[in-house]
Motif scaffolding. Structure first.
Motif, PDB file in Angstrom:
ATOM      1  N   ARG A  39      -8.021   2.466   4.899  1.00 41.93           N
ATOM      2  CA  ARG A  39      -7.945   1.304   3.937  1.00 41.93           C
ATOM      3  C   ARG A  39      -8.520   1.218   2.695  1.00 41.93           C
ATOM      4  NH1 ARG A  39     -11.641  -2.953   4.419  1.00 41.93           N
ATOM      5  NH2 ARG A  39      -9.940  -4.336   3.998  1.00 41.93           N
ATOM      6  N   PRO A  40      -8.218   0.741   1.714  1.00 37.12           N
ATOM      7  CA  PRO A  40      -8.809   0.770   0.350  1.00 37.12           C
ATOM      8  C   PRO A  40     -10.292   0.153   0.411  1.00 37.12           C
ATOM      9  CG  PRO A  40      -7.148  -0.715   0.189  1.00 37.12           C
ATOM     10  CD  PRO A  40      -6.892  -0.210   1.714  1.00 37.12           C
ATOM     11  N   MET A 100       0.815  -1.228  -0.080  1.00 35.36           N
ATOM     12  CA  MET A 100      -0.033  -0.113   0.106  1.00 35.36           C
ATOM     13  C   MET A 100       0.797   1.421   0.191  1.00 35.36           C
ATOM     14  SD  MET A 100      -2.901  -0.940   2.675  1.00 35.36           S
ATOM     15  CE  MET A 100      -3.820   0.291   2.546  1.00 35.36           C
ATOM     16  N   ASN A 151      -1.743  11.327   9.848  1.00 37.85           N
ATOM     17  CA  ASN A 151      -1.506  10.703   8.363  1.00 37.85           C
ATOM     18  C   ASN A 151       0.133  10.387   8.381  1.00 37.85           C
ATOM     19  OD1 ASN A 151      -4.168  10.466   7.110  1.00 37.85           O
ATOM     20  ND2 ASN A 151      -3.985  12.512   6.576  1.00 37.85           N
ATOM     21  N   ASP A 176      -3.797  -3.773   5.196  1.00 34.12           N
ATOM     22  CA  ASP A 176      -3.614  -4.519   4.103  1.00 34.12           C
ATOM     23  C   ASP A 176      -4.221  -5.964   4.256  1.00 34.12           C
ATOM     24  OD1 ASP A 176      -3.041  -5.521   1.863  1.00 34.12           O
ATOM     25  OD2 ASP A 176      -0.806  -4.932   1.920  1.00 34.12           O
ATOM     26  N   THR A 213      -7.792  11.243   0.209  1.00 36.28           N
ATOM     27  CA  THR A 213      -7.318  10.269   0.837  1.00 36.28           C
ATOM     28  C   THR A 213      -6.742  10.679   2.116  1.00 36.28           C
ATOM     29  OG1 THR A 213      -6.678   9.052  -1.042  1.00 36.28           O
ATOM     30  CG2 THR A 213      -5.481   8.330   0.921  1.00 36.28           C
ATOM     31  N   SER A 251      -1.738   2.841   7.928  1.00 35.39           N
ATOM     32  CA  SER A 251      -2.758   2.034   7.096  1.00 35.39           C
ATOM     33  C   SER A 251      -2.292   0.836   6.672  1.00 35.39           C
ATOM     34  CB  SER A 251      -3.022   2.840   5.967  1.00 35.39           C
ATOM     35  OG  SER A 251      -3.803   4.097   6.063  1.00 35.39           O
ATOM     36  N   ASN A 307       2.058   5.025  -0.847  1.00 41.21           N
ATOM     37  CA  ASN A 307       1.206   6.586  -0.915  1.00 41.21           C
ATOM     38  C   ASN A 307       0.159   6.579  -0.168  1.00 41.21           C
ATOM     39  OD1 ASN A 307       3.439   7.227  -2.598  1.00 41.21           O
ATOM     40  ND2 ASN A 307       2.482   6.579  -4.498  1.00 41.21           N
ATOM     41  N   THR A 308       0.193   5.664   0.901  1.00 43.51           N
ATOM     42  CA  THR A 308      -1.087   5.791   1.979  1.00 43.51           C
ATOM     43  C   THR A 308      -0.976   6.494   3.012  1.00 43.51           C
ATOM     44  OG1 THR A 308      -0.394   3.528   2.506  1.00 43.51           O
ATOM     45  CG2 THR A 308      -1.936   3.637   0.747  1.00 43.51           C
ATOM     46  N   ILE A 313      -9.449   5.678   1.235  1.00 47.36           N
ATOM     47  CA  ILE A 313      -8.421   5.830   0.075  1.00 47.36           C
ATOM     48  C   ILE A 313      -9.406   6.221  -0.888  1.00 47.36           C
ATOM     49  CG2 ILE A 313      -6.699   4.840  -1.438  1.00 47.36           C
ATOM     50  CD1 ILE A 313      -5.783   4.668   1.659  1.00 47.36           C
TER      51      ILE A 313
END
Length: 271
Positions: free
Chosen positions: A191-192, A1, A172, A12, A229, A8, A3-4, A214
């Motif tokens: 989370r995505p 993951m 962040n 995953d 995001t 976070s 650029n999160t 995200i």
């Protein structure tokens, strides 16, 4: 993951561990089914809320905390309607509204036009939420100040013991993030995924829950919207779920709310 936001990675799918949840049959239906969040007071401690934004659809009340060197406390509180100085608070309120359409949302403004604020204002906003009987408070902001660790910890405990659930986004960026690292709060990272009600539990806190955050289409300033995001946008998804849960089961304590959220997570199994 890549650029999160920080914190976070624990959410995953390849990192999630199974956790044992409460033995409640059809736990998500039990927790959320049929609830609209009616009669639940939700404070959005942030940059303000544009109450006229079509995705917000009005608010129940508002108070703004502003620095004032002439005040004994160093700040003043101003009750009544106010603008969102950025769009951030409006984004959070709209997410909560999308999940809990009948919740009573209150704007508690503690951030300025640069999306920054003093720890004392954050502390005051949380205390106001407790004193005014908010069942849930969304804190999509945090402090990295060591001097605020104690005062924020104290008021977070007051919230916990009085029945106000604090849903707190982690920072962040890596490093200290208060009050989200306290055990008394519901800590959240992004989370995505596109499912608003999807939730994951981290077996290795301090950040315990992961929710949609995200590339989220969020309400913003000037009655517009942006794609954003951040852990900031994951927290109000959980706040909305808590509002639904408390609307259906108002007797739940903050401790019980956290246990039910864990049981409702995608990686929870019945022991």
């Amino acid at each position: 993951m890549s650029n999160t936001p920080a914190w976070s990675a624990a959410f995953d799918r390849g990192s999630l561990e199974e956790v044992v949840g409460l033995p409640i049959d059809r736990v998500r239906e039990w927790a959320f089914g049929g609830s609209t969040g009616a009669d639940i007071k939700v404070a959005v401690v942030d940059s303000g809320i544009d109450a006229d934004h079509p995705r917000v659809g009005g608010i129940a009340g508002a108070v703004a905390f502003e620095l004032d060197p002439d005040s004994d406390l160093g700040y003043v509180d101003r009750e009544g309607p106010h603008d969102d100085l950025v769009g951030h608070g409006t984004a959070c309120a709209a997410i909560i509204r999308s999940l809990a359409p009948e919740a009573e949302i209150y704007s508690v403004r503690v951030l300025g036009a640069n999306l920054k604020g003093r720890g004392a204002l954050l502390h005051a906003g949380v205390r106001w939420s407790v004193e005014h009987g908010m069942q849930v408070a969304n804190l999509s902001l945090s402090s990295k100040s060591e001097t605020m660790f104690g005062p924020l910890h104290e008021v977070a405990d007051e919230a916990y013991f009085s029945g106000t659930v604090l849903v707190c986004a982690a920072n962040n960026l890596p490093g200290p993030t208060y009050p989200s690292q306290y055990a008394s709060v519901v800590s959240v990272a992004a989370r995505p995924g596109d499912e608003e009600m999807a939730l994951a539990y981290n077996a290795h806190p301090p950040v315990e829950f992961g929710a949609r955050g995200i590339d989220v289409d969020v309400a913003w300033a000037d009655r517009g919207s942006i794609t954003a995001t951040g852990n900031s946008f994951a927290a109000p998804h959980v706040t909305g779920m808590v509002a639904l849960m408390r609307g259906k089961h108002p007797w739940l304590t903050p401790l019980q709310v956290k246990a039910v959220l864990q049981a409702a997570s995608i990686n929870s199994v019945t022991g």
